[in-house]
Design a protein around this motif. Structure first.
Motif: not given
Length: 347
Positions: A63, A81, A83, A134, A138, A140, A142-143, A146, A295, A298, A302
């Motif tokens: 991330a 931001r 991921t 992101l 949330i 970086y 934590t991301a 994931l 993607s 997500y 999220l």
């Protein structure tokens, strides 16, 4: 940029100063703020992945913020931001067009098909199809957690396993993948059985929602123990480790018409495990693989995180700097870590 770098498989990497990447017309360069250390990275370093060409920079869970944008990118800009799923798609093959970029015919994976995120910067192609924006709430860290294990577990449990509230879920192996699956299963209202050989990991599994834990060293037959606890067998079972024994146990502990999901990688000497095919046929068992997550999926994950139904930050075990990453990578075969290790490339 500074990066973890190796020129030979199985030889301890070192930290090098390498040229900064530049974006392709459809790609971006991400300034990495956090990246996860995964057993898949260890397999790559050991030479178990045919996609890796030496010399190499590992790392696939990341991330950060966009540092540079290619001329054809429309959805993202410098400073965003983001991921990215560890399996990314080309956007134009038949699998991508059907929404299944996780099995893209021309897929690419940072840290495997090209240089990865154990570095200050990483290049990501086909950004409009693959990047995930992101939400501000949330982090970086934590991301990054994931990117492979949690997202793969989400797809394994929710999409492939089709787990429902009230069903029994067996999870074999309580590393990052397994603990993620346990948390997700509990959030869906399932009864989760966690299996491992380490009491520390089983204790964490109970904290994350496992209703029952089994120390596989203390029972004669893991599959029989699961069937007894669940009153006939698990509805869904996940091999989160990737070993012939856990794979066989996961299939054998299912109830009739149960669903096995293989998430743990089966590579090298473990690539062709024996499975109880007679039971698969007689009980009409379903066997699925799970390899990343698209993607576009997500958002569902999220949303559950933002709503407080999932707390992947609880799975983070420790944070280390880039200089500590080579030795941490080499130690991944020892299964001593509880939770996910996050590398800060700026440290």
């Amino acid at each position: 940029m500074r990066a973890v770098y190796f020129e030979n498989f199985g030889v301890l990497p070192d930290i090098r100063t390498l040229p900064d990447p530049t974006p392709t017309p459809s790609g971006v360069v991400v300034a990495v703020k956090a990246t996860g250390l995964c057993r898949s990275d260890w397999h790559g370093w050991m030479g178990h992945d045919a996609d890796i060409r030496l010399p190499h920079v590992p790392g696939h869970e990341l991330a950060g913020t966009i540092a540079a944008v290619g001329r054809d990118v429309r959805r993202f800009r410098v400073g965003d931001r983001v991921t990215v799923p560890f399996v990314s798609g080309c956007g134009h093959c038949r699998e991508c067009r059907s929404g299944n970029s996780q099995v893209c015919e021309e897929q690419f994976q940072p840290g495997f098909t090209h240089w990865g995120s154990f570095a200050e910067y990483v290049a990501i192609d086909y950004a409009d199809q693959n990047l995930v924006a992101l939400p501000p709430e949330i982090s970086y860290d934590t991301a990054a957690s994931l990117g492979c294990r949690f997202a793969t577990s989400f797809r394994a449990v929710v999409d492939q396993g089709r787990l429902k509230g009230g069903e029994w879920l067996a999870v074999h192996g309580c590393g990052g993948v397994g603990l993620s699956a346990i948390m997700i299963g509990a959030a869906l209202g399932a009864n989760v059985i966690a299996i491992d050989i380490a009491e520390e990991k089983l204790a964490l599994a109970r904290e994350l929602g496992a209703a029952v834990t089994i120390d596989s060293r203390t029972v004669a037959d893991v599959a029989e123990a699961v069937r007894e606890i669940s009153g006939g067998g698990a509805h869904v079972s996940v091999d989160a480790l990737g070993h012939p024994q856990t794979c066989c146990n996961s299939i054998s502990n299912l109830r009739r018409r149960g669903r096995h999901v293989q998430v743990g990688l089966m590579l090298a000497d473990h690539a062709t495990p024996q499975i109880p095919m007679g039971r698969v046929i007689a009980h009409e068992l379903e066997i699925y693989g799970s390899h990343g997550m698209q993607s576009w999926r997500y958002d569902a994950m999220l949303d559950m995180i933002k709503a407080g139904k999932l707390a992947p930050e609880k799975l983070i075990g420790r944070r280390i700097g880039l200089s500590d990453a080579p030795q941490a990578l080499a130690n991944m075969d020892r299964f001593t870590e509880s939770g996910i290790t996050i590398i800060d490339p700026t440290a």
